[in-house]
Design an enzyme around this catalytic site. Sequence first.
Site, PDB file in Angstrom:
ATOM      1  N   ASN D  30       0.825  -1.206   0.000  1.00 40.95           N
ATOM      2  CA  ASN D  30       0.000   0.000   0.000  1.00 40.95           C
ATOM      3  C   ASN D  30       0.859   1.256   0.000  1.00 40.95           C
ATOM      4  O   ASN D  30       0.644   2.170   0.785  1.00 40.95           O
ATOM      5  CB  ASN D  30      -0.916   0.006   1.230  1.00 40.95           C
ATOM      6  CG  ASN D  30      -2.219  -0.742   0.975  1.00 40.95           C
ATOM      7  OD1 ASN D  30      -2.719  -0.761  -0.147  1.00 40.95           O
ATOM      8  ND2 ASN D  30      -2.763  -1.353   2.004  1.00 40.95           N
ATOM      9  N   SER D  56      -6.831  -5.638  -3.408  1.00 35.63           N
ATOM     10  CA  SER D  56      -7.933  -5.612  -2.450  1.00 35.63           C
ATOM     11  C   SER D  56      -8.614  -6.963  -2.396  1.00 35.63           C
ATOM     12  O   SER D  56      -8.733  -7.648  -3.404  1.00 35.63           O
ATOM     13  CB  SER D  56      -8.965  -4.540  -2.811  1.00 35.63           C
ATOM     14  OG  SER D  56     -10.026  -4.579  -1.879  1.00 35.63           O
ATOM     15  N   GLY D  58      -8.675  -8.463   1.071  1.00 36.88           N
ATOM     16  CA  GLY D  58      -8.511  -8.791   2.476  1.00 36.88           C
ATOM     17  C   GLY D  58      -8.013 -10.202   2.674  1.00 36.88           C
ATOM     18  O   GLY D  58      -7.532 -10.854   1.738  1.00 36.88           O
ATOM     19  N   LYS D 106      -5.984   2.233  -5.615  1.00 32.20           N
ATOM     20  CA  LYS D 106      -6.160   1.488  -4.358  1.00 32.20           C
ATOM     21  C   LYS D 106      -6.410   2.442  -3.190  1.00 32.20           C
ATOM     22  O   LYS D 106      -7.214   2.168  -2.297  1.00 32.20           O
ATOM     23  CB  LYS D 106      -4.925   0.628  -4.066  1.00 32.20           C
ATOM     24  CG  LYS D 106      -4.971  -0.087  -2.711  1.00 32.20           C
ATOM     25  CD  LYS D 106      -6.065  -1.133  -2.653  1.00 32.20           C
ATOM     26  CE  LYS D 106      -6.436  -1.596  -1.248  1.00 32.20           C
ATOM     27  NZ  LYS D 106      -5.364  -1.869  -0.336  1.00 32.20           N
ATOM     28  N   HIS D 109      -9.905   3.536  -3.335  1.00 35.41           N
ATOM     29  CA  HIS D 109     -10.685   2.368  -2.902  1.00 35.41           C
ATOM     30  C   HIS D 109     -10.801   2.349  -1.378  1.00 35.41           C
ATOM     31  O   HIS D 109     -11.884   2.167  -0.816  1.00 35.41           O
ATOM     32  CB  HIS D 109      -9.999   1.098  -3.416  1.00 35.41           C
ATOM     33  CG  HIS D 109     -10.461  -0.178  -2.783  1.00 35.41           C
ATOM     34  ND1 HIS D 109     -10.047  -0.577  -1.523  1.00 35.41           N
ATOM     35  CD2 HIS D 109     -11.295  -1.149  -3.219  1.00 35.41           C
ATOM     36  CE1 HIS D 109     -10.617  -1.731  -1.217  1.00 35.41           C
ATOM     37  NE2 HIS D 109     -11.378  -2.103  -2.237  1.00 35.41           N
ATOM     38  N   ASN D 110      -9.698   2.564  -0.704  1.00 35.09           N
ATOM     39  CA  ASN D 110      -9.734   2.513   0.756  1.00 35.09           C
ATOM     40  C   ASN D 110     -10.488   3.701   1.346  1.00 35.09           C
ATOM     41  O   ASN D 110     -11.187   3.561   2.354  1.00 35.09           O
ATOM     42  CB  ASN D 110      -8.309   2.461   1.319  1.00 35.09           C
ATOM     43  CG  ASN D 110      -7.702   1.080   1.180  1.00 35.09           C
ATOM     44  OD1 ASN D 110      -8.040   0.356   0.247  1.00 35.09           O
ATOM     45  ND2 ASN D 110      -6.814   0.708   2.084  1.00 35.09           N
ATOM     46  N   GLU D 113     -13.960   2.799   1.134  1.00 38.90           N
ATOM     47  CA  GLU D 113     -14.196   1.759   2.147  1.00 38.90           C
ATOM     48  C   GLU D 113     -14.490   2.380   3.519  1.00 38.90           C
ATOM     49  O   GLU D 113     -15.401   1.936   4.222  1.00 38.90           O
ATOM     50  CB  GLU D 113     -12.936   0.885   2.200  1.00 38.90           C
ATOM     51  CG  GLU D 113     -12.914  -0.238   3.190  1.00 38.90           C
ATOM     52  CD  GLU D 113     -11.489  -0.825   3.254  1.00 38.90           C
ATOM     53  OE1 GLU D 113     -11.024  -1.400   2.249  1.00 38.90           O
ATOM     54  OE2 GLU D 113     -10.830  -0.675   4.309  1.00 38.90           O
ATOM     55  N   TYR D 114     -13.735   3.411   3.893  1.00 38.26           N
ATOM     56  CA  TYR D 114     -13.987   4.082   5.173  1.00 38.26           C
ATOM     57  C   TYR D 114     -15.414   4.629   5.212  1.00 38.26           C
ATOM     58  O   TYR D 114     -16.108   4.522   6.222  1.00 38.26           O
ATOM     59  CB  TYR D 114     -13.035   5.272   5.364  1.00 38.26           C
ATOM     60  CG  TYR D 114     -11.634   4.951   5.783  1.00 38.26           C
ATOM     61  CD1 TYR D 114     -10.933   3.884   5.242  1.00 38.26           C
ATOM     62  CD2 TYR D 114     -10.972   5.743   6.712  1.00 38.26           C
ATOM     63  CE1 TYR D 114      -9.627   3.616   5.615  1.00 38.26           C
ATOM     64  CE2 TYR D 114      -9.664   5.481   7.088  1.00 38.26           C
ATOM     65  CZ  TYR D 114      -8.998   4.416   6.532  1.00 38.26           C
ATOM     66  OH  TYR D 114      -7.707   4.164   6.899  1.00 38.26           O
TER      67      TYR D 114
END
Lengths: 238, 238, 238, 238
Positions: D30, D56, D58, D106, D109-110, D113-114
Site C-alpha cells: 500500500n 484488495s 482482504g 487502491k 478504494h480505501n 471503504e472508510y
Amino acid sequence: MVPAGNPTEETIRALASLLAGNDVIIDGGNSYYKDDVRRAGELKPRGIHYLDVGTSGGVWGLKHGYCLMIGGERPIFERLEPAFKTLAPPDGYAYMGGHGAGHYVKMIHNGIEYGLMQAYAEGFELLHASAFQLDLAAIAHLWNQGSVVRSWLLELAELALRADPRLEGIKGYVEDSGEGRWTVEDALEKNVPAPTIALSLFGRFRSRQGDPFADRMLAALRNAFGGHPLRKSGPGGP
Amino acid sequence: MVPAGNPTEETIRALASLLAGNDVIIDGGNSYYKDDVRRAGELKPRGIHYLDVGTSGGVWGLKHGYCLMIGGERPIFERLEPAFKTLAPPDGYAYMGGHGAGHYVKMIHNGIEYGLMQAYAEGFELLHASAFQLDLAAIAHLWNQGSVVRSWLLELAELALRADPRLEGIKGYVEDSGEGRWTVEDALEKNVPAPTIALSLFGRFRSRQGDPFADRMLAALRNAFGGHPLRKSGPGGP
Amino acid sequence: MVPAGNPTEETIRALASLLAGNDVIIDGGNSYYKDDVRRAGELKPRGIHYLDVGTSGGVWGLKHGYCLMIGGERPIFERLEPAFKTLAPPDGYAYMGGHGAGHYVKMIHNGIEYGLMQAYAEGFELLHASAFQLDLAAIAHLWNQGSVVRSWLLELAELALRADPRLEGIKGYVEDSGEGRWTVEDALEKNVPAPTIALSLFGRFRSRQGDPFADRMLAALRNAFGGHPLRKSGPGGP
Amino acid sequence: MVPAGNPTEETIRALASLLAGNDVIIDGGNSYYKDDVRRAGELKPRGIHYLDVGTSGGVWGLKHGYCLMIGGERPIFERLEPAFKTLAPPDGYAYMGGHGAGHYVKMIHNGIEYGLMQAYAEGFELLHASAFQLDLAAIAHLWNQGSVVRSWLLELAELALRADPRLEGIKGYVEDSGEGRWTVEDALEKNVPAPTIALSLFGRFRSRQGDPFADRMLAALRNAFGGHPLRKSGPGGP
C-alpha cells in the site's frame, strides 16, 4: 506584501544575501510554519536571525487594531519587542514559542475563522429561508448587543447585510487562501478530529464547482436502482 | 424560570384561567416556536394576547447586558415596548415578526452558538496537541485584541483557560438543551444544508457515549476483512 | 403503488370501511413507522389487522430478487407467511418486530443507502479529477471482482459509467424521498450521532440549490474583513 | 509482506542493487502513489522497471478472490500479464495507467471503504438503539438478499453480528492505516470536497481518544456562559 510560497522564498534569499550577521529577517505574512523552521535553519549558519509573525485584523487593522503572533528565538523577540510594542495596540502582540510558532498559531486562527464563518452562514441561511420574513441586518445588530454569539465577524455581517439585505448582488464563490488546508493537514498529522473546520473548507470547494461529478453520480445511481427520473445536463436541462 | 415544554404549557394554562381579555402573557423562555403559534391561537378566542421573547446573554446578562428577540402581534409589542426598553440595554430588544418569530430567531441563535463553540474547540484542541507547548490562555487573550476571531465566546474561553490552563479538571461531557436539535430539524424541513451545526450537535451526543456501537462495528469489520486485531471490551481490555 | 403520506392514509381509511373483522391491511410502501403504529391502533377496535412491509430491491427486484422487512403482530405475520414465501426470493423476507418495525428497518436501510452512495460518489469524483485519466467504468468493474468495496450499488455504478463514461449527460440534481430525513430525525431523537448520513442528505439539498445564501454570506464576510474581491451575481458575473 | 514507507524503501534499494537491466520490481503493498513515481524515476537510469500494484480482497482473498490495480509502463505490464492472469481471478486485474496509478486507485478504494463502513456503522447503531429490540444479524442477512445496500462488507457485518449479536466483546477502538488520510489530502490538493470520507477518518481518530480537549472546552464554555454544571474529571467524576 509578498505572497506566501515561492515569492516569499525568493525575497528571503535575496534579502539574506544583503544582510550581515546578527541581522533579523521578519516574515510577517502567512507562510507555512514548517517553512519557517527550515528557513531559520538555513539562515542560522550565516548568523542571520528569523522571526515568523502572524498578523490578524484584516483590512480594518489600522482603525480597530490587530494582533501579532510571534515565533522564533526569545532573545531575538525581546530585542525587537520595542518595535512590536510601537506597531501593535496594547496587549496586541505576544511571543508564542520557537521558530514557526507564530505562523502555526495564525494558521489555527484561520482554521477557526473558517468554522465561525460557516456557522454564521448556515444560521443566516435558515433565517433567510424562513417564512417569518426576517430582517437579517436587524437581527445581526440585535445579536451584537450582549448575545452569546456576538463577535467582530457578526459586526461585519451586520455591515454587509445593511448594504445588501438579501446579499443579492454577491456571487457565492468562496476562495480560500491556504491556512484552512494546512489546518486540516495538521489535524491529519496529529490524529485530532477537526470535522467542522474540514467541512467549512469543503463547503468552499463546493461553492466553486458548477455541477460536481459526485452529484451526477448520485443522480445516476438513483436512476439506476429506483428508476428515478434523471435531469439532462446542458442548456436544455432544468 | 419555568422549563420549556410541559411545565411552560401548564403554567400558561393556569395563568390564562386567571387573566381577563386584553391581558398579555409573555413566554420569555426557550419554547419551541411552533408551540408559540399554537398557544397564541388558543388564547386568542379569550382575548388574551401572547408574546414570545427569546433572551440571550447567559448568566452574565445582568453585568454585560443581554438582548431580547420578540415575536407576536406588533400592536401588543408596541404596548409593552416601554417595559422592554427599561429591561434591556440600549438597542437590546427588537420586534422580529409574528407569533413564534422571537423564539425562532433565538433557536437559530443557539444553533449558530453550537457551531461557533465547536470551531473554537477544534482549533484549541490542535493548539493543545501542538509540540510548540503553547500557552492557550495567552493565545485567547491575544486573539481578543483585534483578531478576526475575537468574540465574547473567546473571552469566556480565555477566562476558562486562565482558571485551568489545560482544562484538566473538567470532564468533556457536553449537554444540549433542545434548540440545536430544533435547528437541525428546521434545516430538514426547509431543505437547507446545515452541516457544521448538525455535526456540532452530533459531537455533543458523542461526548456522552462511552464506547459507541458504531465504533465497535467498525472495529469488527476491520477485523473481519483485514484480520486487523481487535481490542476486547471490559476491564481487561486496553 | 400509493405514495406515502396522505394518499396512503386515505386509501387505508377507504379500505378499512370495506373490510370485516380479522381482515388484514398490508402497507407495502415507505410509510413513516410512527404512522404504522397509529394506524394499527386505529384499526384494532374494528378487528382489522395491519402489517407494515418495507421492500428493497429497486426496479431490478423482479429480475434480481428483493427483500421484505415485516412489522406487526407475529400471529398475523405467520398467517400470511405463505404469501410472503411465494413473493420473495429464498430468505428474502423476515419478521422484524411489532407495528412499525418493518418500515423502521426500511427507513434505516435507506439512510445507510444515502451514506454508501455518497462514499462512492466522493471517491469517483476524486478518480475523475485525477491526472491519471482513469477509466472509471473499468475501475468499477475491477473493484466488483473481489475487492472490499464490491456491492450491488457498485455494479449499478459500473453500468452507469459504461453508458456515459464521464456522466456528461446527467445533471447532478439529487432528490430525496423522505427516509433519509426520518433517519436523521431518528438520530436526533435517540441522541445517536449519524454524521455521514446527515451529510449525505445535506449534500443532496445542496445539489438542488443554485447559489446558496450561505455561500454569498461567506463571500461577503471575506470581502468585509480581508478586502478579498467579490464576484457579482447575475449574468455579468463570472 | 513489507510495511509501506521506510521498510519498503529499503527493500527496494537493496533489491535494486541486485538486479540487472530490464528486470522489474513490483511493489504490491500500500505505498503512497507519489513514492511510486519517485522510485520509478530513480530506477529508470539503471534500466530497472517498476510496477505498482494495489490489491484488495482482504484476508479472504484466497477463498473469494481479490483484485489487482496495476500502474506503470504499459509494455512492462503486458510482459508480466501472464503472471497477473495466473494470480488473479477472471477479470481480477487491470492496467490503470502510468507509474503510481495502481496505488492511487487502491488509495481511493480505501477512502471509499472508510465511508461505506461508517454508513453501515451509523445505521446499525440506530437499529441497536431502537426500542424494537431488533435482531441485527437477521437484518444484515435479510438485506443481503436483494436489497439496495447488499455488499460484501454487509456479509462481513452479518458474520460479526452472528458471532456477537450486540458486539459486546469488542472495544470500539478503530485504527486506520494511511490510505484514508492520503485520500483526504488528495481531496485538499484537488479542491474536491470529500466530506463523508473525511468524517469517517475523524470518527476513527475520535474512537481512539479518551476525553478529548475539544469536549472539555465545550463543557467549560457552556458552564461559563450559561452556568450549566460541569462534571469533574478523574475517578470521582461521573
